[in-house]
Scaffold this motif. Structure first.
Motif, PDB file in Angstrom:
ATOM      1  N   GLN A 178       0.849  -1.197   0.000  1.00 28.86           N
ATOM      2  CA  GLN A 178       0.000   0.000   0.000  1.00 28.86           C
ATOM      3  C   GLN A 178       0.884   1.247   0.000  1.00 28.86           C
ATOM      4  N   SER A 179       0.580   2.204  -0.857  1.00 27.18           N
ATOM      5  CA  SER A 179       1.354   3.447  -0.933  1.00 27.18           C
ATOM      6  C   SER A 179       0.414   4.641  -1.022  1.00 27.18           C
ATOM      7  N   ALA A 180       0.898   5.785  -0.596  1.00 29.43           N
ATOM      8  CA  ALA A 180       0.098   7.016  -0.632  1.00 29.43           C
ATOM      9  C   ALA A 180       0.780   8.042  -1.521  1.00 29.43           C
ATOM     10  N   SER A 181      -0.015   8.825  -2.250  1.00 32.01           N
ATOM     11  CA  SER A 181       0.519   9.902  -3.083  1.00 32.01           C
ATOM     12  C   SER A 181      -0.425  11.092  -3.032  1.00 32.01           C
ATOM     13  N   THR A 182       0.088  12.256  -3.388  1.00 32.30           N
ATOM     14  CA  THR A 182      -0.711  13.477  -3.360  1.00 32.30           C
ATOM     15  C   THR A 182      -1.876  13.372  -4.332  1.00 32.30           C
ATOM     16  N   CYS A 183      -3.034  13.813  -3.890  1.00 30.98           N
ATOM     17  CA  CYS A 183      -4.231  13.739  -4.721  1.00 30.98           C
ATOM     18  C   CYS A 183      -4.057  14.577  -5.982  1.00 30.98           C
ATOM     19  N   PRO A 184      -4.268  14.010  -7.169  1.00 34.11           N
ATOM     20  CA  PRO A 184      -4.079  14.760  -8.414  1.00 34.11           C
ATOM     21  C   PRO A 184      -5.181  15.785  -8.671  1.00 34.11           C
ATOM     22  N   THR A 185      -6.317  15.660  -8.000  1.00 29.26           N
ATOM     23  CA  THR A 185      -7.437  16.579  -8.233  1.00 29.26           C
ATOM     24  C   THR A 185      -7.285  17.866  -7.431  1.00 29.26           C
ATOM     25  N   CYS A 186      -7.008  17.736  -6.130  1.00 30.26           N
ATOM     26  CA  CYS A 186      -6.921  18.925  -5.261  1.00 30.26           C
ATOM     27  C   CYS A 186      -5.491  19.300  -4.928  1.00 30.26           C
ATOM     28  N   HIS A 187      -4.523  18.504  -5.416  1.00 24.44           N
ATOM     29  CA  HIS A 187      -3.097  18.752  -5.185  1.00 24.44           C
ATOM     30  C   HIS A 187      -2.746  18.773  -3.701  1.00 24.44           C
ATOM     31  N   GLY A 188      -3.443  17.934  -2.946  1.00 24.76           N
ATOM     32  CA  GLY A 188      -3.090  17.759  -1.542  1.00 24.76           C
ATOM     33  C   GLY A 188      -3.828  18.636  -0.564  1.00 24.76           C
ATOM     34  N   THR A 189      -4.676  19.558  -1.039  1.00 22.03           N
ATOM     35  CA  THR A 189      -5.357  20.478  -0.126  1.00 22.03           C
ATOM     36  C   THR A 189      -6.633  19.881   0.459  1.00 22.03           C
ATOM     37  N   GLY A 190      -7.202  18.877  -0.197  1.00 19.06           N
ATOM     38  CA  GLY A 190      -8.436  18.260   0.284  1.00 19.06           C
ATOM     39  C   GLY A 190      -9.691  19.009  -0.114  1.00 19.06           C
ATOM     40  N   GLN A 191      -9.542  20.118  -0.879  1.00 17.74           N
ATOM     41  CA  GLN A 191     -10.696  20.926  -1.278  1.00 17.74           C
ATOM     42  C   GLN A 191     -10.617  21.286  -2.754  1.00 17.74           C
ATOM     43  N   ILE A 192     -11.785  21.479  -3.364  1.00 16.48           N
ATOM     44  CA  ILE A 192     -11.866  21.973  -4.733  1.00 16.48           C
ATOM     45  C   ILE A 192     -12.898  23.092  -4.795  1.00 16.48           C
ATOM     46  N   LEU A 193     -12.876  23.854  -5.868  1.00 13.22           N
ATOM     47  CA  LEU A 193     -13.789  24.981  -6.028  1.00 13.22           C
ATOM     48  C   LEU A 193     -15.235  24.501  -6.142  1.00 13.22           C
ATOM     49  N   ASP A 194     -16.129  25.175  -5.406  1.00 14.66           N
ATOM     50  CA  ASP A 194     -17.558  24.830  -5.451  1.00 14.66           C
ATOM     51  C   ASP A 194     -18.313  25.885  -6.252  1.00 14.66           C
ATOM     52  N   LYS A 195     -18.383  27.106  -5.726  1.00 15.93           N
ATOM     53  CA  LYS A 195     -19.055  28.205  -6.426  1.00 15.93           C
ATOM     54  C   LYS A 195     -18.115  29.406  -6.470  1.00 15.93           C
ATOM     55  N   LYS A 196     -18.197  30.132  -7.589  1.00 18.97           N
ATOM     56  CA  LYS A 196     -17.357  31.326  -7.702  1.00 18.97           C
ATOM     57  C   LYS A 196     -18.109  32.426  -8.425  1.00 18.97           C
ATOM     58  N   PRO A 197     -17.851  33.693  -8.057  1.00 17.74           N
ATOM     59  CA  PRO A 197     -18.464  34.825  -8.758  1.00 17.74           C
ATOM     60  C   PRO A 197     -17.966  34.896 -10.200  1.00 17.74           C
TER      61      PRO A 197
END
Length: 371
Positions: A178-197
């Motif tokens: 088992q190995s772990a790597s940085t998330c390719p979607t959020c780049h390790g932050t754990g969050q992505i954009l939801d709504k923006k002006p």
């Protein structure tokens, strides 16, 4: 008084890059929060080691520290590793820990392998006069920086479930690994954009102008860089950190004074009669006009030293001096009466050069200036 960075890591100034990294890893592993849960002193030691490594591992920062000490980065409240938090340290130096703590990121103060995104740094130049440098100054500058747009929202990354890492299981001849790597979607932050002006960019950021107050200590030098923490670009996410504002010092050349380290030089031109008879003169200094008295018969090339009238030491060890270089101006054109006077004076004993032993040669004066 702040502790010496070399002493914090237990090394001397001759240590190379490999020795510095090895010393930091040793200290970081010793005081790592996972090994010392709830120990505040261990946490401070951990941060101090990170500060030392941040400076000493960078050749430019190391050179500035060797020359100016802590003042090169922290005078007037600029920068320094003691202002770093745990997320800063793990995001910058997590690879140094290797697999000692489950893959580099600790989860201290957050969850799992999630790390805080940090915005990019901004760089500006600030022009300072000698008067500014001598007394220290507070400058207010307008900075255009990226900030999170009003009304922007972020949501948990579905790829990593907010952990910042994705787990992979691989079948090998030794079994399931088992190995772990940085998330390719959020780049390790754990969050992505939801709504923006509508006026925000793809990360939910907009450009805003802000007036930033910069306190510049006395004694800075041309080319020195100061850091204003958290005044760079912001990063996306509710748990992100702003970058820093890097301020490069540009010294404006003075009309009369020449700077040499903490000392100042001033060329004073006087007439032949003034040199013969002696006179008082007002000269320019960084604190205003200063009156000096020239004795009768003063010689061209004489250097008068005004103690403490130079630039303050950046480290707080007093001030340099103002060196006044006396130059006797010889007239190039004379009328008949003046010419007759000097032709007659050629036969006078008083006009025959007769230097005393105390009168130093040009080379001795140069040697004194640099010693």
């Amino acid at each position: 008084m702040k502790k010496d960075l070399y002493e914090i890591l237990g090394i001397d100034k001759s240590a190379d890059a490999g020795a510095i990294k090895k010393a930091y890893r040793k200290k970081a592993l010793k005081y790592h929060p996972d090994k010392n849960p709830g120990d505040k002193q261990a946490e401070e030691n951990f941060k101090a080691a990170a500060e030392a490594y941040e400076v000493l591992s960078d050749p430019d920062k190391k050179a500035k520290y060797d020359q100016y000490g802590h003042q090169a980065f922290e005078a007037g409240g600029f920068g320094g590793g003691h202002h770093m938090n745990m997320d800063d340290i793990f995001s910058q130096f997590g690879d140094i820990f290797g697999s000692a703590f489950g893959g580099g990121f600790s989860g201290f103060g957050g969850g799992g392998g999630q790390r805080r995104a940090k915005g990019s740094n901004l760089r500006i130049k600030v022009k300072l006069t000698l008067e500014d440098i001598a007394g220290g100054v507070e400058k207010k500058v307008k900075v255009k920086r990226k900030v999170q747009a009003q009304g922007v929202t972020y949501k948990t990354c579905a790829t990593c479930n907010g952990q910042g890492q994705v787990m992979r299981v691989t079948n090998t001849i030794l079994g399931r690994m088992q190995s772990a790597s940085t998330c390719p979607t959020c780049h390790g932050t754990g969050q992505i954009l939801d709504k923006k002006p509508a006026d925000a960019d793809a990360q939910g950021l907009v450009i805003a102008e802000e007036t930033v107050s910069i306190k510049i200590p006395a004694g800075v030098v041309d080319g020195m860089q100061l850091k204003v923490s958290n005044k760079g670009n912001e990063a996306p996410g509710t748990n992100s950190l702003p970058g820093d504002l890097i301020v490069a010092i540009e010294e404006v050349e003075h009309e009369f004074l020449k700077r040499e380290g903490e000392n100042l030089h001033y060329d004073l031109y006087i007439s032949f009669p003034e040199a013969v008879l002696g006179i008082s003169k007002d000269i320019d200094a960084v604190g205003g006009k200063v009156r000096i008295k020239l004795e009768e018969g003063i010689q061209s090339g004489k250097i008068l030293r005004l103690k403490g009238k130079g630039i303050p030491s950046l480290n707080g060890y007093g001030s340099g001096d103002l060196l006044v270089h006396v130059n006797v101006w010889t007239p190039k054109h004379l009328n008949k009466e003046q010419k007759a006077f000097f032709e007659k004076s050629l036969q006078e004993d008083n006009f025959v050069p007769s230097p005393e032993k105390s009168d130093k040669s040009f080379f001795e004066k140069v040697k004194d200036m640099f010693s």
